[in-house]
Scaffold this motif. Structure first.
Motif, short mmCIF file in Angstrom:
data_model
loop_
_atom_site.label_atom_id
_atom_site.label_comp_id
_atom_site.label_asym_id
_atom_site.label_seq_id
_atom_site.Cartn_x
_atom_site.Cartn_y
_atom_site.Cartn_z
N ILE A 1 -48.85 -0.75 54.90
CA ILE A 1 -48.94 -1.74 54.22
C ILE A 1 -47.21 -1.91 53.44
N SER A 2 -46.67 -3.48 54.54
CA SER A 2 -45.88 -3.98 54.26
C SER A 2 -45.53 -4.25 52.84
N LEU A 3 -43.91 -4.02 52.60
CA LEU A 3 -43.77 -4.12 50.68
C LEU A 3 -42.40 -5.50 51.15
N GLY A 4 -43.28 -6.09 50.77
CA GLY A 4 -42.30 -7.60 50.51
C GLY A 4 -40.95 -7.44 49.15
N VAL A 5 -40.03 -7.17 49.35
CA VAL A 5 -39.66 -6.95 47.49
C VAL A 5 -38.05 -7.31 47.48
N THR A 6 -37.86 -8.22 46.37
CA THR A 6 -37.02 -8.87 46.20
C THR A 6 -35.87 -8.12 46.12
N GLN A 7 -34.43 -7.69 45.65
CA GLN A 7 -34.08 -6.73 44.94
C GLN A 7 -31.90 -7.12 45.40
N LYS A 8 -31.50 -7.27 44.10
CA LYS A 8 -30.46 -7.54 43.78
C LYS A 8 -29.16 -7.60 44.29
N ASN A 9 -29.60 -6.72 45.43
CA ASN A 9 -28.29 -7.13 45.99
C ASN A 9 -28.97 -7.22 47.53
N PRO A 10 -27.90 -8.03 48.65
CA PRO A 10 -28.52 -8.38 49.91
C PRO A 10 -29.22 -6.84 51.16
N PHE A 11 -29.43 -7.29 51.87
CA PHE A 11 -30.41 -5.92 52.17
C PHE A 11 -30.76 -6.89 53.67
N GLU A 12 -30.75 -5.15 54.53
CA GLU A 12 -31.61 -5.79 55.58
C GLU A 12 -33.32 -4.51 55.91
N LEU A 13 -33.95 -5.52 56.56
CA LEU A 13 -35.71 -4.80 57.13
C LEU A 13 -34.98 -3.01 57.64
N SER A 14 -33.74 -3.46 57.68
CA SER A 14 -33.38 -1.31 58.13
C SER A 14 -32.90 -0.53 57.59
N ASP A 15 -32.68 -1.19 56.22
CA ASP A 15 -31.88 -0.49 54.94
C ASP A 15 -32.99 -0.08 54.20
N PRO A 16 -32.78 1.71 53.35
CA PRO A 16 -33.82 1.97 53.54
C PRO A 16 -33.61 0.83 52.08
N ILE A 17 -35.03 1.85 51.18
CA ILE A 17 -34.98 0.81 49.50
C ILE A 17 -34.41 1.92 48.33
N GLU A 18 -33.44 0.33 47.97
CA GLU A 18 -32.63 0.98 46.45
C GLU A 18 -33.58 0.63 45.46
N GLU A 19 -33.99 1.64 45.32
CA GLU A 19 -35.17 1.68 43.84
C GLU A 19 -34.01 1.28 42.43
N LYS A 20 -32.99 1.48 42.82
CA LYS A 20 -32.33 1.20 41.59
C LYS A 20 -32.27 -0.13 41.46
N GLU A 21 -31.52 -0.83 42.47
CA GLU A 21 -31.47 -2.40 42.56
C GLU A 21 -32.68 -3.26 42.83
N LEU A 22 -34.16 -3.22 42.78
CA LEU A 22 -35.07 -3.21 42.68
C LEU A 22 -35.27 -4.66 41.35
N MET A 23 -35.81 -5.96 42.01
CA MET A 23 -36.28 -6.52 41.22
C MET A 23 -37.40 -6.69 40.79
N ARG A 24 -39.01 -7.70 42.75
CA ARG A 24 -39.97 -7.08 41.68
C ARG A 24 -40.35 -7.55 43.38
N ILE A 25 -41.67 -6.85 42.80
CA ILE A 25 -42.21 -7.20 44.68
C ILE A 25 -43.31 -7.96 44.44
N ASP A 26 -43.17 -9.05 45.34
CA ASP A 26 -43.68 -10.10 46.10
C ASP A 26 -44.87 -9.98 46.28
N TYR A 27 -45.27 -9.58 47.97
CA TYR A 27 -46.30 -9.25 48.40
C TYR A 27 -46.52 -8.12 48.57
#
Length: 444
Positions: A110-136
């Motif tokens: 299952i892919s996690l389509g998230v929006t973060q406060k900071n710019p990111f690449e898919l190769s970067d790990p999810i930064e839990e403190k920067e999470l804004m929402r899960i879109d899909y």
């Protein structure tokens, strides 16, 4: 060439096993222990061609998510908001597809389509403190994964774990494919479902690989029964004109006779020729077919009634194999599905734009409780209620419970309930049995 040899040229099993026979018969000169590796194309064709295979793959995935779960927490508003968000994400359907892909391909995602406060690449790990929402969220199979990138440092805490995946991302424009792209995606950005992996491999094993020979025999039995049914109405047309007919005349006459007699088994012979048909012996055929079904059910770990499409969630009396099946599904929910759902909920709690703001998952008491998978049919339910009433009477007579206690336990505030209040644990039954025995001895 004999008639039998000619027939063998036209009939081959749809699955041919390398090393288990020649090109004409997949079931001769078998040698055990040779693994068959199925390609993604093989798996797709098997799944698309056989409804029984679809049942074996899809029914357990449907059962695992059919009743879904109840989220228990003190904050009822937060509980409703979380369940509403999961419904918006269509999470139940996504987890069902993920498990179906895992059974068919060996790996489900299952892919996690998230929006973060900071710019990111898919190769970067999810930064839990920067999470804004899960879109899909989207379910996909191991077919989309080109490569698994594992941590091979045996002195690292995450040794042997997947760090990232190399995914094939393709876009179609009309009939053309706009070049496949392979992107590295960090493992934290997907939910990975894998339950069958051999020790020296990193991909999961498709369920159909160890089932392949059994499916071959099942297909052979289906074809054999079909041939017997075709031959059940065998007719012979004898005429002196047959000997002088050419191939085209015989074909035309055979078509006409088939139209008139509605039969697939028709022989055209000359007046002086003779043809005899040996009756097909069907004694014992049911035992042979039952053996095939028993092998398939045992290998798939599913009762025959479930594979054949018994109504989901309904159990008749003495169907212990079905009870064991649902117990196994419940164990898979707890051990395999629950961690994935908990991870998704934790991410939702950490999002700043979801659920009213960021919430520390460890600061809130919450629990996932899967809803019951099955219920009994009306007859069995009546028998259980009768036994329960007799047990309650023993409790009242021997002073274990009062009539008011039993009334509250069985009928409650809102009348007759659909479940008993006593659990089925052995410890509870032993405790109640001791109480009944003690009260009985005292009354004597």
């Amino acid at each position: 060439m004999s008639v039998i040899e000619q027939a063998k040229q036209f009939r081959n099993d749809f699955m041919q096993a390398p090393g288990k026979g020649n090109s004409r018969d997949a079931l001769t000169r078998q040698t055990p222990g040779l693994r068959r590796v199925l390609t993604n194309q093989d798996l797709t064709r098997l799944y698309a061609d056989n409804r029984i295979i679809q049942n074996v793959i899809d029914i357990p995935a449907e059962d695992m998510t059919r009743s879904w779960f109840t989220l228990r927490m003190k904050d009822e508003k937060l509980q409703r908001d979380i369940m509403s968000k999961l419904a918006d994400l269509n999470a139940r359907e996504a987890f069902k597809k993920m498990r179906s892909y895992e059974r068919l391909r060996g790996d489900g995602f299952i892919s996690l389509g998230v929006t973060q406060k900071n710019p990111f690449e898919l190769s970067d790990p999810i930064e839990e403190k920067e999470l804004m929402r899960i879109d899909y969220i989207h379910a996909f199979s191991g077919m989309k994964v080109y490569e698994f990138l594992l941590n091979e440092d045996m002195f690292h805490p995450k040794y042997g774990q997947v760090e990232s995946f190399q995914l094939n991302r393709r876009s179609r424009v009309g009939q053309e494919i706009a070049g496949p792209t392979q992107d590295r995606v960090h493992a934290s950005r997907v939910i990975h479902d894998q339950t069958r992996r051999l020790e020296d491999e990193y991909r999961g094993q498709p369920l159909l690989e160890p089932l392949y020979d059994i499916i071959t025999v099942l297909d052979t039995s289906l074809w054999s029964v079909g041939q017997m049914l075709y031959d059940f109405t065998f007719k012979v047309y004898k005429s002196a004109d047959i000997e002088g007919m050419g191939k085209e005349d015989k074909r035309e006459l055979s078509t006409l006779m088939d139209f008139m007699f509605r039969t697939e088994a028709l022989a055209l012979i000359g007046k002086d020729e003779e043809l005899t048909k040996q009756s097909t012996v069907t004694t014992g055929i049911k035992d042979l077919l039952d053996y095939v079904w028993d092998m398939l059910a045992g290998a798939a770990r599913m009762p025959k009634t479930v594979i054949k499409g018994q109504e989901a969630g309904t159990i008749a009396g003495a169907q212990y194999d079905v009870m064991n099946y649902y117990s196994r599904i419940a164990a898979q929910q707890e051990n395999e599905l629950k961690p994935h759902i908990e991870r998704l909920i934790r991410l939702l709690l950490l999002c700043s734009d979801e659920l009213g703001g960021t919430i520390n998952p460890d600061s809130v008491e919450w629990e996932i409780k899967f809803n019951p998978l099955w219920n009994v049919d009306s007859k069995t339910d009546a028998e259980i209620r009768k036994l329960t009433a007799e047990t309650d009477n023993i409790y009242i007579v021997n002073g274990v419970h009062t009539s008011d206690d039993v009334r509250e336990a069985r009928f409650g505030q809102f009348g007759l309930t659909n479940e008993t209040k006593y659990s089925g644990d052995d410890a509870d039954w032993e405790r109640m049995a001791k109480e009944v025995y003690t009260a009985y001895k005292e009354s004597q």
